[in-house]
Design a protein around this motif. Structure first.
Motif, PDB file in Angstrom:
ATOM      1  N   GLY A 149       0.812  -1.211   0.000  1.00 32.93           N
ATOM      2  CA  GLY A 149       0.000   0.000   0.000  1.00 32.93           C
ATOM      3  C   GLY A 149       0.842   1.257   0.000  1.00 32.93           C
ATOM      4  N   LEU A 150       1.894   1.277   0.816  1.00 29.28           N
ATOM      5  CA  LEU A 150       2.757   2.456   0.870  1.00 29.28           C
ATOM      6  C   LEU A 150       3.536   2.640  -0.427  1.00 29.28           C
ATOM      7  N   ARG A 151       3.976   1.530  -1.019  1.00 30.47           N
ATOM      8  CA  ARG A 151       4.785   1.616  -2.238  1.00 30.47           C
ATOM      9  C   ARG A 151       3.990   2.173  -3.402  1.00 30.47           C
ATOM     10  N   HIS A 152       2.713   1.832  -3.474  1.00 30.10           N
ATOM     11  CA  HIS A 152       1.877   2.249  -4.606  1.00 30.10           C
ATOM     12  C   HIS A 152       0.911   3.374  -4.243  1.00 30.10           C
ATOM     13  N   GLY A 153       1.032   3.917  -3.042  1.00 26.25           N
ATOM     14  CA  GLY A 153       0.149   4.997  -2.634  1.00 26.25           C
ATOM     15  C   GLY A 153      -1.282   4.573  -2.411  1.00 26.25           C
ATOM     16  N   ALA A 154      -1.518   3.270  -2.252  1.00 24.10           N
ATOM     17  CA  ALA A 154      -2.869   2.748  -2.020  1.00 24.10           C
ATOM     18  C   ALA A 154      -3.080   2.606  -0.512  1.00 24.10           C
ATOM     19  N   TYR A 155      -3.241   3.733   0.163  1.00 17.74           N
ATOM     20  CA  TYR A 155      -3.276   3.723   1.625  1.00 17.74           C
ATOM     21  C   TYR A 155      -4.538   3.068   2.186  1.00 17.74           C
ATOM     22  N   ASP A 156      -5.569   2.942   1.355  1.00 21.55           N
ATOM     23  CA  ASP A 156      -6.788   2.291   1.837  1.00 21.55           C
ATOM     24  C   ASP A 156      -6.558   0.817   2.137  1.00 21.55           C
ATOM     25  N   ILE A 157      -5.487   0.234   1.585  1.00 18.97           N
ATOM     26  CA  ILE A 157      -5.171  -1.168   1.867  1.00 18.97           C
ATOM     27  C   ILE A 157      -4.913  -1.365   3.359  1.00 18.97           C
ATOM     28  N   VAL A 158      -4.321  -0.369   3.995  1.00 21.43           N
ATOM     29  CA  VAL A 158      -3.956  -0.507   5.402  1.00 21.43           C
ATOM     30  C   VAL A 158      -5.193  -0.703   6.276  1.00 21.43           C
ATOM     31  N   TRP A 159      -6.293   0.009   5.956  1.00 23.39           N
ATOM     32  CA  TRP A 159      -7.484  -0.144   6.792  1.00 23.39           C
ATOM     33  C   TRP A 159      -8.475  -1.174   6.247  1.00 23.39           C
ATOM     34  N   SER A 160      -8.456  -1.421   4.939  1.00 23.55           N
ATOM     35  CA  SER A 160      -9.397  -2.412   4.411  1.00 23.55           C
ATOM     36  C   SER A 160      -8.878  -3.839   4.569  1.00 23.55           C
ATOM     37  N   PHE A 161      -7.581  -4.004   4.737  1.00 21.36           N
ATOM     38  CA  PHE A 161      -6.984  -5.317   5.020  1.00 21.36           C
ATOM     39  C   PHE A 161      -6.184  -5.214   6.320  1.00 21.36           C
ATOM     40  N   PRO A 162      -6.851  -5.098   7.471  1.00 16.33           N
ATOM     41  CA  PRO A 162      -6.119  -4.900   8.732  1.00 16.33           C
ATOM     42  C   PRO A 162      -5.520  -6.202   9.272  1.00 16.33           C
ATOM     43  N   PHE A 163      -4.705  -6.856   8.436  1.00 15.21           N
ATOM     44  CA  PHE A 163      -4.096  -8.114   8.866  1.00 15.21           C
ATOM     45  C   PHE A 163      -3.200  -7.910  10.084  1.00 15.21           C
ATOM     46  N   TRP A 164      -2.643  -6.709  10.248  1.00 15.54           N
ATOM     47  CA  TRP A 164      -1.776  -6.405  11.384  1.00 15.54           C
ATOM     48  C   TRP A 164      -2.506  -6.570  12.716  1.00 15.54           C
ATOM     49  N   LEU A 165      -3.833  -6.467  12.705  1.00 12.53           N
ATOM     50  CA  LEU A 165      -4.634  -6.689  13.908  1.00 12.53           C
ATOM     51  C   LEU A 165      -5.429  -7.990  13.815  1.00 12.53           C
ATOM     52  N   TRP A 166      -5.901  -8.307  12.608  1.00 13.14           N
ATOM     53  CA  TRP A 166      -6.744  -9.485  12.415  1.00 13.14           C
ATOM     54  C   TRP A 166      -5.994 -10.768  12.776  1.00 13.14           C
ATOM     55  N   GLY A 167      -4.761 -10.904  12.298  1.00 14.54           N
ATOM     56  CA  GLY A 167      -3.998 -12.118  12.566  1.00 14.54           C
ATOM     57  C   GLY A 167      -3.771 -12.357  14.044  1.00 14.54           C
TER      58      GLY A 167
END
Length: 370
Positions: free
Chosen positions: A329-347
């Motif tokens: 997300g950061l590399r491509h400027g797609a910041y919505d990935i961070v909140w729409s795929f919250p694997f950092w909390l989900w896992g």
């Protein structure tokens, strides 16, 4: 009166995990040699391969596969049930789980689940019917519905067959790359399991902490399960907007979506929401006894491993996907990935909910009992 029980030595489980780590390390040798000898067509030369931390262009191509071979050789040596080796096994888990994984694995898994959902919708009702006659009638009713959908043109089965054939062709072309990605994620899970077991062995004979008691696990496990459920909502609900004229995914999509793309998106959304509901099963009564609508087995105890094994696997996969997903997300400027795929909390939340479920179902030592 409060008593303590010591942690138990997971000897059998450790031996199995050690063997798995040894065999995984052994596979690193042919995979590394394949990439070394065929750098243009090796499993890490695919266009989709986008590592979290790419090597600088000045680094020779042979460095990465040589390092992979070296890691496999070292893995053969540290795949032991020796508690002093846990820092090395933890390092392997972190490197292969967080740094060498890519988003390809979770993407492929998501599309595979979405592809299997319609099949499950046909097969599961037949399996849940009680008795031969009920199953025959259920199968006949489903067949009639499917035939009606085809006759009325609602479903174009020729197009579905063509799509399945194309999907099979693409998967066959990517087989080497997908195998390498699956091997990487599997290795991360194996090294993580071995690390956790070695840490338990280090505390052999000591009283287990209070939070491992079933009553405590029921409390923090409920919080973890609802957190995991909440993590499934952003992506699932965003995909549900595809049922409306205001389709959204990283921004308004307008009328750009063709019907096939909408169907895939909706299936992926339903898969995410279904996964979230299953997270709740780890803390609900229907996660311990089959609910009434599962006619063939209703009221019977749910075998604990049916929930524990897939829960642990998905918790590990989600956790491993957190860093590469954020990096993407950061590399491509797609910041919505961070909140729409919250694997950092989900896992982590799913892992905690699964552990609490295992404690309550007696698959993990209780530690402190009253």
């Amino acid at each position: 009166m409060t008593t303590t029980t010591p942690l138990q030595r997971p000897t059998r489980l450790t031996r199995t995990t050690v063997l798995a780590a040894f065999l995984w390390s052994l596979l690193a040798l042919p995979i590394g040699l394949w990439q070394l000898l065929d750098p243009e067509h090796g499993p890490y030369s695919h266009d989709l391969f986008e590592p979290t931390i790419p090597l600088p262009a000045a680094v020779p191509d042979w460095i990465a596969p040589a390092a992979l071979i070296a890691a496999g050789l070292l893995g053969l040596l540290i795949a032991r049930a020796r508690t002093r080796l846990w820092p090395l096994t933890a390092l392997y888990a972190a490197v292969f789980g967080l740094l060498l994984t890519t988003t390809t694995f979770i993407s492929f898994a998501g599309y595979l689940v979405a592809f299997l959902l319609p099949i499950a919708a046909v097969v599961v009702p037949i399996l849940l019917a009680r008795g031969t006659l009920a199953r025959v009638l259920t199968a006949a009713a489903i067949a009639a519905v499917l035939a009606g959908l085809g006759v009325t043109g609602v479903v174009d089965y020729a197009a579905v067959g063509g799509f399945a054939a194309e999907l099979g062709r693409v998967v066959a072309e990517m087989s080497g790359y997908l195998f390498a990605q699956a091997w990487t994620v599997t290795g991360a899970a194996i090294w993580t399991a071995l690390t956790l077991q070695l840490l338990v062995l280090r505390r052999d004979g000591e009283p287990a902490p209070r939070w491992l008691a079933p009553d405590s696990a029921a409390k923090w496990g409920r919080v973890a399960a609802w957190t995991a459920f909440a993590c499934a909502l952003p992506y699932g609900l965003v995909r549900m907007t595809w049922l409306t004229p205001w389709a959204y995914m990283g921004g308004p999509l307008g009328d750009e979506l063709d019907p096939a793309t909408r169907i895939w998106g909706l299936l992926l959304g339903f898969a995410a929401l279904g996964g979230g509901i299953l997270c709740l099963g780890l803390t609900q009564r229907w996660g311990e006894r089959w609910p009434f609508w599962m006619f063939a087995v209703k009221g019977r105890p749910v075998p604990p491993m049916i929930a524990i094994v897939p829960g642990a696997i998905m918790a590990a996969v989600f956790t491993f996907m957190a860093v590469p997903m954020i990096a993407l997300g950061l590399r491509h400027g797609a910041y919505d990935i961070v909140w729409s795929f919250p694997f950092w909390l989900w896992g982590p939340a799913l892992g905690a909910a699964t552990l609490a479920y295992a404690i309550r179902r007696g698959r993990v030592g209780a530690g402190v009992v009253r």
